[in-house]
Design a protein around this motif. Structure first.
Motif, PDB file in Angstrom:
ATOM      1  N   UNK A   1       0.865  -1.142   0.115  1.00 42.05           N
ATOM      2  CA  UNK A   1       0.094  -0.154  -0.109  1.00 42.05           C
ATOM      3  C   UNK A   1       0.947   1.367  -0.086  1.00 42.05           C
ATOM      4  N   UNK A   2       0.365   2.473  -0.436  1.00 36.43           N
ATOM      5  CA  UNK A   2       1.385   3.625  -0.454  1.00 36.43           C
ATOM      6  C   UNK A   2       0.216   4.792  -0.338  1.00 36.43           C
ATOM      7  N   UNK A   3       0.881   6.025  -0.275  1.00 37.71           N
ATOM      8  CA  UNK A   3       0.198   7.129  -0.069  1.00 37.71           C
ATOM      9  C   UNK A   3       0.231   8.114  -1.426  1.00 37.71           C
ATOM     10  N   UNK A   4       0.209   7.371  -2.634  1.00 38.95           N
ATOM     11  CA  UNK A   4       0.156   8.168  -3.797  1.00 38.95           C
ATOM     12  C   UNK A   4      -0.507   9.426  -3.791  1.00 38.95           C
ATOM     13  N   UNK A   5      -2.087   8.962  -3.389  1.00 39.09           N
ATOM     14  CA  UNK A   5      -3.094  10.027  -3.427  1.00 39.09           C
ATOM     15  C   UNK A   5      -2.470  11.294  -2.759  1.00 39.09           C
ATOM     16  N   UNK A   6      -2.068  11.220  -1.620  1.00 39.96           N
ATOM     17  CA  UNK A   6      -1.678  12.304  -0.948  1.00 39.96           C
ATOM     18  C   UNK A   6      -0.306  13.143  -1.498  1.00 39.96           C
ATOM     19  N   UNK A   7       0.586  12.497  -2.140  1.00 40.38           N
ATOM     20  CA  UNK A   7       1.644  12.961  -2.844  1.00 40.38           C
ATOM     21  C   UNK A   7       1.233  13.816  -4.088  1.00 40.38           C
ATOM     22  N   UNK A   8       0.056  12.960  -4.707  1.00 39.71           N
ATOM     23  CA  UNK A   8      -0.432  13.767  -5.858  1.00 39.71           C
ATOM     24  C   UNK A   8      -1.189  14.884  -5.592  1.00 39.71           C
ATOM     25  N   UNK A   9      -1.765  15.002  -4.193  1.00 43.02           N
ATOM     26  CA  UNK A   9      -2.333  16.513  -4.084  1.00 43.02           C
ATOM     27  C   UNK A   9      -1.239  17.728  -3.944  1.00 43.02           C
ATOM     28  N   UNK A  10      -0.183  17.353  -3.513  1.00 51.07           N
ATOM     29  CA  UNK A  10       1.080  18.183  -3.362  1.00 51.07           C
ATOM     30  C   UNK A  10       1.459  18.514  -4.615  1.00 51.07           C
ATOM     31  N   UNK A  11       1.562  17.306  -5.617  1.00 50.45           N
ATOM     32  CA  UNK A  11       2.155  17.494  -7.051  1.00 50.45           C
ATOM     33  C   UNK A  11       1.188  18.653  -7.769  1.00 50.45           C
ATOM     34  N   UNK A  12      -0.212  18.261  -7.635  1.00 48.85           N
ATOM     35  CA  UNK A  12      -1.273  19.409  -8.355  1.00 48.85           C
ATOM     36  C   UNK A  12      -0.993  20.964  -7.846  1.00 48.85           C
ATOM     37  N   UNK A  13      -0.569  21.027  -6.485  1.00 45.75           N
ATOM     38  CA  UNK A  13      -0.364  22.283  -5.886  1.00 45.75           C
ATOM     39  C   UNK A  13       0.563  22.848  -6.496  1.00 45.75           C
ATOM     40  N   UNK A  14       1.990  22.255  -6.318  1.00 50.85           N
ATOM     41  CA  UNK A  14       3.083  22.863  -7.005  1.00 50.85           C
ATOM     42  C   UNK A  14       3.000  23.077  -8.582  1.00 50.85           C
ATOM     43  N   UNK A  15       2.428  22.080  -9.326  1.00 51.70           N
ATOM     44  CA  UNK A  15       2.212  22.369 -10.726  1.00 51.70           C
ATOM     45  C   UNK A  15       1.166  23.753 -11.074  1.00 51.70           C
ATOM     46  N   UNK A  16       0.285  23.778 -10.272  1.00 56.88           N
ATOM     47  CA  UNK A  16      -0.539  24.930 -10.460  1.00 56.88           C
ATOM     48  C   UNK A  16       0.269  26.407 -10.182  1.00 56.88           C
ATOM     49  N   UNK A  17       1.203  26.163  -9.004  1.00 58.49           N
ATOM     50  CA  UNK A  17       1.889  27.496  -8.693  1.00 58.49           C
ATOM     51  C   UNK A  17       3.120  27.586  -9.537  1.00 58.49           C
ATOM     52  N   UNK A  18       3.188  26.539 -10.371  1.00 56.26           N
ATOM     53  CA  UNK A  18       4.694  26.486 -11.337  1.00 56.26           C
ATOM     54  C   UNK A  18       5.939  26.570 -10.393  1.00 56.26           C
ATOM     55  N   UNK A  19       5.685  25.818  -9.289  1.00 54.00           N
ATOM     56  CA  UNK A  19       6.812  25.682  -8.493  1.00 54.00           C
ATOM     57  C   UNK A  19       7.860  24.622  -8.897  1.00 54.00           C
ATOM     58  N   UNK A  20       8.695  24.627  -9.784  1.00 48.91           N
ATOM     59  CA  UNK A  20       9.505  23.881 -10.306  1.00 48.91           C
ATOM     60  C   UNK A  20      10.381  23.279  -9.106  1.00 48.91           C
ATOM     61  N   UNK A  21      10.908  24.084  -8.427  1.00 53.16           N
ATOM     62  CA  UNK A  21      11.843  23.746  -7.353  1.00 53.16           C
ATOM     63  C   UNK A  21      11.293  22.679  -6.273  1.00 53.16           C
ATOM     64  N   UNK A  22      10.059  23.135  -5.977  1.00 46.81           N
ATOM     65  CA  UNK A  22       9.234  22.085  -5.032  1.00 46.81           C
ATOM     66  C   UNK A  22       8.984  20.908  -5.841  1.00 46.81           C
ATOM     67  N   UNK A  23       8.494  20.817  -7.044  1.00 45.26           N
ATOM     68  CA  UNK A  23       8.203  19.691  -7.938  1.00 45.26           C
ATOM     69  C   UNK A  23       9.348  18.766  -7.888  1.00 45.26           C
TER      70      UNK A  23
END
Length: 302
Positions: A159-181
């Motif tokens: 089992x894994x928490x990819x659902x949670x990491x995906x939330x952060x992925x979408x947040x940083x993607x929307x903010x165009x925060x490449x460093x955080x990505x």
């Protein structure tokens, strides 16, 4: 003690560990009527699987994919040689008191009707949230339905928490925060490898062998973006990718633990039966990930 002895005999307990093998499984799906990237996300995941000659299994849920357009996207999995299972309709949590057995069985039947005619369909059911019932009536009622309808296990071992990491992925993607990505990518791959190691070690501790594993992921943007890197990282750690038909031949997927509440990873269940201490519960949840994210330079507010 008798329960452990019977389980050990059934599972072929051995002191010899075999090579690490894992099948990929994906849950839910996306609704193209509300997510404009649904088609592209699916195509990117399928492309990464094709490039690596990996056959996976997809467990779609009707409510997650929407109407005919979403079902057409699901059908592409079968057309490309992947398996398609049943994840029900409304993605119900069977461990919730307000979810009754009758409604849940109807939900499973609706999933079967939607997906069973697709190329690549196999009668395997994946419990939403990996929750298999908080009462004997619900747990055993669903098990009876599965047997009556010739369904087989859609369980996972990793089992894994990819659902949670995906939330952060979408947040940083929307903010165009490449460093955080970039930081998130390293944290995410470490997380998946760490979860694989955690459940593999639980298997060795209880079974004395390495079973054929099934890893739970979701059809989400993060996996569309980084699946190639994930696959390469697993290979570098000595993991061999197998298809779901091969993985589900392992005896662990025949086990129906006598536990309540029922659910989570099958390895987690077996570890409970063997009395392994300090098991995480819920098995995969966001708070477990904060140290890993912080270690990789991401400031997460809980």
């Amino acid at each position: 003690m008798l329960k452990k002895i019977i389980l050990s005999f059934f599972l072929g307990l051995s002191n010899v560990a075999i090579a690490k093998s894992v099948a990929l499984s994906f849950d839910d799906g996306l609704d193209p009527s509300i997510n404009s990237e649904a088609q592209q996300i699916n195509e990117n995941i399928l492309s990464a699987l094709k490039q690596n000659k990996i056959h996976a299994i997809f467990y779609p849920s009707i409510s997650k994919i929407g109407g005919a357009e979403g079902l057409n996207i699901v059908s592409n999995w079968g057309k490309q040689g992947h398996r398609i299972g049943n994840h029900g309709n409304l993605h119900l949590n069977l461990n919730k008191n307000e979810v009754n057995l009758s409604d849940y069985l109807q939900d499973m039947q609706e999933g079967h009707q939607a997906f069973s005619s697709l190329e690549g369909f196999v009668p395997r059911y994946r419990f939403p949230f990996l929750k298999e019932g908080n009462t004997l009536e619900k747990r055993d009622g669903v098990r009876k339905w599965l047997t009556t309808n010739n369904y087989q296990s859609g369980a996972v071992s990793i089992d894994a928490s990819d659902w949670y990491y995906n939330q952060l992925f979408l947040k940083y993607q929307q903010e165009k925060d490449q460093a955080s990505l970039e930081k998130l990518k390293q944290a995410y791959i470490f997380h998946l490898l760490d979860r694989a190691k955690y459940y593999a070690n639980l298997a060795l501790e209880t079974l004395g062998r390495s079973p054929k594993h099934v890893l739970l992921l979701h059809v989400r943007a993060i996996n569309a973006a980084w699946l190639r890197d994930i696959i390469n990282s697993f290979k570098a750690e000595g993991w061999e990718f197998i298809d779901s038909d091969t993985a589900y031949q392992d005896a662990i997927y025949k086990v129906q633990p006598n536990l309540l509440p029922a659910g989570e990873s099958i390895i987690w269940n077996i570890a409970q039966i063997y009395g392994v201490k300090n098991l995480r519960y819920p098995a995969e949840d966001a708070p477990y990930e904060y140290p890993n994210l912080k270690k990789n330079g991401l400031n997460i507010t809980h």
